[in-house]
Design a protein around this motif. Structure first.
Motif, PDB file in Angstrom:
ATOM      1  N   LEU A 274       0.833  -1.150   0.247  1.00 44.14           N
ATOM      2  CA  LEU A 274       0.034  -0.171  -0.413  1.00 44.14           C
ATOM      3  C   LEU A 274       0.729   1.523   0.376  1.00 44.14           C
ATOM      4  CD1 LEU A 274      -3.060   1.290   0.231  1.00 44.14           C
ATOM      5  CD2 LEU A 274      -2.769   1.421   2.924  1.00 44.14           C
ATOM      6  N   LEU A 275       0.670   1.999  -0.733  1.00 43.05           N
ATOM      7  CA  LEU A 275       1.440   3.167  -1.169  1.00 43.05           C
ATOM      8  C   LEU A 275       0.996   4.145  -1.020  1.00 43.05           C
ATOM      9  CD1 LEU A 275       3.938   4.961  -2.062  1.00 43.05           C
ATOM     10  CD2 LEU A 275       2.561   5.593  -3.948  1.00 43.05           C
ATOM     11  N   GLN A 276       0.607   5.290   0.881  1.00 44.98           N
ATOM     12  CA  GLN A 276       0.091   6.119   1.263  1.00 44.98           C
ATOM     13  C   GLN A 276       0.822   7.511   1.504  1.00 44.98           C
ATOM     14  OE1 GLN A 276      -1.363   4.085   5.544  1.00 44.98           O
ATOM     15  NE2 GLN A 276       0.857   2.779   4.675  1.00 44.98           N
ATOM     16  N   SER A 277       0.132   8.739   0.766  1.00 38.43           N
ATOM     17  CA  SER A 277       0.097   9.822   1.347  1.00 38.43           C
ATOM     18  C   SER A 277      -0.393  10.447   1.721  1.00 38.43           C
ATOM     19  CB  SER A 277       1.592  10.323  -0.768  1.00 38.43           C
ATOM     20  OG  SER A 277      -0.365   9.721  -1.569  1.00 38.43           O
ATOM     21  N   PHE A 374     -11.258  12.182   1.543  1.00 40.22           N
ATOM     22  CA  PHE A 374     -11.960  13.444   1.186  1.00 40.22           C
ATOM     23  C   PHE A 374     -12.215  13.514   2.793  1.00 40.22           C
ATOM     24  CE2 PHE A 374     -15.086  16.396   0.823  1.00 40.22           C
ATOM     25  CZ  PHE A 374     -14.542  17.132   0.185  1.00 40.22           C
ATOM     26  N   ASP A 375     -12.591  13.362   3.952  1.00 38.68           N
ATOM     27  CA  ASP A 375     -12.573  13.794   5.308  1.00 38.68           C
ATOM     28  C   ASP A 375     -11.540  12.780   6.147  1.00 38.68           C
ATOM     29  OD1 ASP A 375     -14.190  15.456   4.648  1.00 38.68           O
ATOM     30  OD2 ASP A 375     -16.197  14.463   4.914  1.00 38.68           O
ATOM     31  N   LEU A 376     -11.529  13.138   7.041  1.00 38.58           N
ATOM     32  CA  LEU A 376     -10.325  12.028   7.558  1.00 38.58           C
ATOM     33  C   LEU A 376     -11.012  11.679   8.508  1.00 38.58           C
ATOM     34  CD1 LEU A 376      -6.943  13.874   7.990  1.00 38.58           C
ATOM     35  CD2 LEU A 376      -7.371  12.056   6.856  1.00 38.58           C
ATOM     36  N   PRO A 377     -10.716  10.273   9.214  1.00 43.07           N
ATOM     37  CA  PRO A 377     -11.853   9.636  10.297  1.00 43.07           C
ATOM     38  C   PRO A 377     -10.983  10.201  11.547  1.00 43.07           C
ATOM     39  CG  PRO A 377     -10.202   8.386   9.606  1.00 43.07           C
ATOM     40  CD  PRO A 377     -10.084   9.763   8.474  1.00 43.07           C
ATOM     41  N   GLU A 378     -12.004  10.677  12.834  1.00 38.27           N
ATOM     42  CA  GLU A 378     -11.215  11.020  14.022  1.00 38.27           C
ATOM     43  C   GLU A 378     -11.141   9.841  15.378  1.00 38.27           C
ATOM     44  OE1 GLU A 378     -12.556  13.671  15.502  1.00 38.27           O
ATOM     45  OE2 GLU A 378     -13.692  14.525  14.586  1.00 38.27           O
ATOM     46  N   LYS A 379     -11.089   8.491  14.565  1.00 39.24           N
ATOM     47  CA  LYS A 379     -10.533   7.596  14.800  1.00 39.24           C
ATOM     48  C   LYS A 379      -8.979   6.991  13.965  1.00 39.24           C
ATOM     49  CE  LYS A 379     -13.540   5.901  18.556  1.00 39.24           C
ATOM     50  NZ  LYS A 379     -14.802   4.830  19.158  1.00 39.24           N
ATOM     51  N   SER A 380      -8.095   7.035  14.784  1.00 42.41           N
ATOM     52  CA  SER A 380      -6.548   6.009  13.406  1.00 42.41           C
ATOM     53  C   SER A 380      -6.841   5.107  13.239  1.00 42.41           C
ATOM     54  CB  SER A 380      -5.147   6.749  14.123  1.00 42.41           C
ATOM     55  OG  SER A 380      -5.095   7.530  15.162  1.00 42.41           O
ATOM     56  N   GLU A 415      -0.450   9.551  11.973  1.00 39.57           N
ATOM     57  CA  GLU A 415       0.938   9.613  11.657  1.00 39.57           C
ATOM     58  C   GLU A 415       1.174   8.783  12.466  1.00 39.57           C
ATOM     59  OE1 GLU A 415       2.798  12.343   7.752  1.00 39.57           O
ATOM     60  OE2 GLU A 415       2.141  12.610  10.555  1.00 39.57           O
ATOM     61  N   ALA A 416       1.817   9.323  14.160  1.00 35.52           N
ATOM     62  CA  ALA A 416       1.899   8.849  15.554  1.00 35.52           C
ATOM     63  C   ALA A 416       1.805   7.149  15.193  1.00 35.52           C
ATOM     64  CB  ALA A 416       1.059   9.104  16.434  1.00 35.52           C
ATOM     65  N   ALA A 417       0.474   6.706  15.273  1.00 27.90           N
ATOM     66  CA  ALA A 417      -0.363   5.685  15.649  1.00 27.90           C
ATOM     67  C   ALA A 417       0.621   4.483  14.129  1.00 27.90           C
ATOM     68  CB  ALA A 417      -1.705   5.659  15.071  1.00 27.90           C
ATOM     69  N   LEU A 418       0.585   5.155  13.052  1.00 33.72           N
ATOM     70  CA  LEU A 418       1.347   4.457  12.013  1.00 33.72           C
ATOM     71  C   LEU A 418       2.995   4.445  12.547  1.00 33.72           C
ATOM     72  CD1 LEU A 418       0.378   5.840   8.176  1.00 33.72           C
ATOM     73  CD2 LEU A 418      -0.414   4.257   9.333  1.00 33.72           C
ATOM     74  N   GLY A 419       3.174   5.220  12.715  1.00 34.56           N
ATOM     75  CA  GLY A 419       4.841   5.304  12.859  1.00 34.56           C
ATOM     76  C   GLY A 419       5.689   5.657  12.786  1.00 34.56           C
ATOM     77  N   LYS A 420       5.277   6.338  11.022  1.00 39.11           N
ATOM     78  CA  LYS A 420       6.506   7.091  10.576  1.00 39.11           C
ATOM     79  C   LYS A 420       5.253   8.377   9.994  1.00 39.11           C
ATOM     80  CE  LYS A 420       4.351   3.243   6.696  1.00 39.11           C
ATOM     81  NZ  LYS A 420       3.803   3.114   6.144  1.00 39.11           N
ATOM     82  N   LYS A 421       6.574   8.581   8.701  1.00 44.21           N
ATOM     83  CA  LYS A 421       5.975  10.179   8.274  1.00 44.21           C
ATOM     84  C   LYS A 421       5.058   9.499   6.815  1.00 44.21           C
ATOM     85  CE  LYS A 421       5.831  13.791  11.851  1.00 44.21           C
ATOM     86  NZ  LYS A 421       5.211  14.440  11.387  1.00 44.21           N
TER      87      LYS A 421
END
Length: 487
Positions: A274-277, A374-380, A415-421
């Motif tokens: 998965l490529l995330q950006s 389009f809208d970020l979710p409130e929960k990671s 990003e903190a939950a994923l552990g990466k930028k």
């Protein structure tokens, strides 16, 4: 291989089975050097130790103990080899034990519980043999289809009992005494209380799928009522993506000396394909950037996630006005419209599915090229479920998130939950500005159509409030389920 690890829960030590390529280590005492008390065999929360099996990992369903006719069904459906959760769960289920299985969506959980149930059904066929409870109507239909496909050679009969539909046809279907019932909890309780002649006193298998979400949607009290009318002598499988305190309580109330398997190492882990950006934009330009990205992924399969029903409907209208094949999916659509939207998207007669989080978990939609937040979710955690709709079964996929000046804190938590930028998706401002006039015209059309839609719903709502709701309508708990579902 099976690897055993020990942890403490509510004062009871138990051993957890996890997938591992390494040999099992000896279980050690806790860090405080206190001796580990032996688990009580009478406690519903106690999980038995499982001896390490040093044989090679199974490579086929036949190796797991599945009979030939069901193996043939797996081959016909394209199941080439068992997934990790199937490798671990199926042999234990075939031993006739209660089971707790922790695995993310898309890991093959449905076949992990369907195959043992169908194999047991073939040994002793009877009506109302198995019950599966699921949190959403779409997932219930998907599970039913899996049972139908895997049990086609043995003519298994299934019935789907969910809110949003008339109760009378469902009562007729239950009167035909199906082998397997797949239900949402509220509608199932409606039938248990109101449908004459229907009971589950002879039930042999109970499966609770997506248990964490069942409890997040406040079905706990309803599930408690259902459990009270089920026979104690049954096998129970609890499948969940996470082990929350609510799920722990449900485990103690419903399972007897369960075994536990897990393939989840990190609930915030995403697959490597998965490529995330992200794209950082002004809030007022979200529609423009949406259209720009849709042009970048023209003719690709895309799911656009929004936070509200209103925004889902508006974006679907806006994209259609610009020539895109978009279709909405949210909790306020009729059940037939929701199933129709999923069917069109799966068949690729529509390339873009604009959805609330009702589509974020459990649904098996193959070959999604892009997930756009389009809208970020409130929960990671919901971010993980959303982006998990793409890059499934070893395929590649892309996830792009729109981050405005109001979303910075939410994005930092993700990003903190994923552990990466994560990296920024490349855009060209000049090309976006060229879209301005067309997008603004489409926005006006969407506003007008939304206004007409709200007026129609207002009239229809007033008409429905004047009717007396009886058994032939959707039922009280059926309506409650519609309200509970996210979006």
């Amino acid at each position: 291989m099976l690897d055993t690890k020990k942890r403490k829960s509510d004062g009871v030590y138990y051993e957890k089975i996890e997938g591992s390529k390494k040999k099992a280590k000896h279980v050690t005492a806790p860090a405080n050097d206190e001796p580990s008390p032996k688990p009580s065999s009478s406690s519903a929360q106690t999980e038995r130790a499982v001896e390490e099996n040093n044989a090679a990992a199974p490579r086929s369903f036949q190796d797991l103990g599945i009979i030939d006719s069901l193996c043939d069904a797996c081959k016909a459906l394209g199941y080439k080899a068992p997934t990790p959760i199937q490798n671990q769960a199926i042999p234990l289920a075939l031993q006739g034990r209660d089971l707790i299985a922790l695995a993310e969506t898309g890991s093959g959980k449905t076949a992990a519980f369907a195959l043992p149930v169908l194999q047991a059904l073939m040994d002793k066929p009877q009506p109302f043999f198995g019950l599966v409870m699921a949190p959403t109507r779409e997932l219930a239909y998907q599970i039913s289809q899996a049972f139908d496909a895997l049990g086609a050679l043995i003519s298994v009969r299934t019935a789907v009992v969910v809110g949003g539909f008339d109760m009378v046809p469902q009562s007729i279907a239950l009167g035909k005494k199906p082998h397997i019932i797949v239900a949402t909890p509220g509608r199932l309780l409606d039938h248990l209380e109101n449908t004459k002649g229907f009971s589950l006193r002879s039930l042999k298998y109970l499966i609770m799928d997506e248990a964490d979400r069942l409890l997040d949607l406040d079905f706990g009290a309803i599930i408690d009522k259902i459990l009270k009318v089920l026979p104690r002598e049954r096998r129970t499988y609890l499948f969940s993506a996470t082990m929350t305190s609510k799920v722990e309580s449900l485990q103690r109330a419903s399972l007897s000396n369960p075994l536990r398997v897990s393939i989840s190492t990190n609930k915030y882990q995403t697959v490597c394909t998965l490529l995330q950006s992200y794209v950082f934009i002004p809030h007022k330009m979200k529609d423009h950037y949406l259209v720009y990205i849709m042009n970048d992924f023209a003719s690709k399969s895309v799911i656009v996630f929004t936070r509200t029903v209103n925004e889902t409907q508006r974006l679907a209208i806006l994209l259609r006005a610009l020539g895109f094949g978009a279709i909405p999916l949210h909790g306020q659509l009729s059940q037939s419209a929701r199933l129709g939207a999923l069917g069109k998207f799966r068949a690729r007669s529509r390339d873009i599915l604009v959805a609330t989080d009702v589509a974020a978990r459990g649904l098996d939609i193959p070959s999604v090229d892009l997930v756009l937040n389009f809208d970020l979710p409130e929960k990671s955690e919901m971010y993980i479920h959303r982006v998990g709709r793409t890059a499934r079964a070893g395929q590649s996929g892309h996830a792009i998130s729109m981050v405005t000046q109001y979303d910075v804190e939410i994005w930092q938590r993700i990003e903190a939950a994923l552990g990466k930028k994560l990296g920024e998706y490349e855009t060209h401002k000049e090309e976006i500005m060229v879209l301005g006039e067309r997008v603004e015209e489409a926005q006006k059309m969407a506003v007008k159509e939304m206004k007409d839609l709200h007026e129609q719903r207002g009239t229809k709502g007033a008409t429905l409030r004047g009717r007396r709701v009886g058994r032939g309508d959707v039922g009280k708990r059926g309506r409650d389920e519609m309200d509970r579902e996210e979006g």
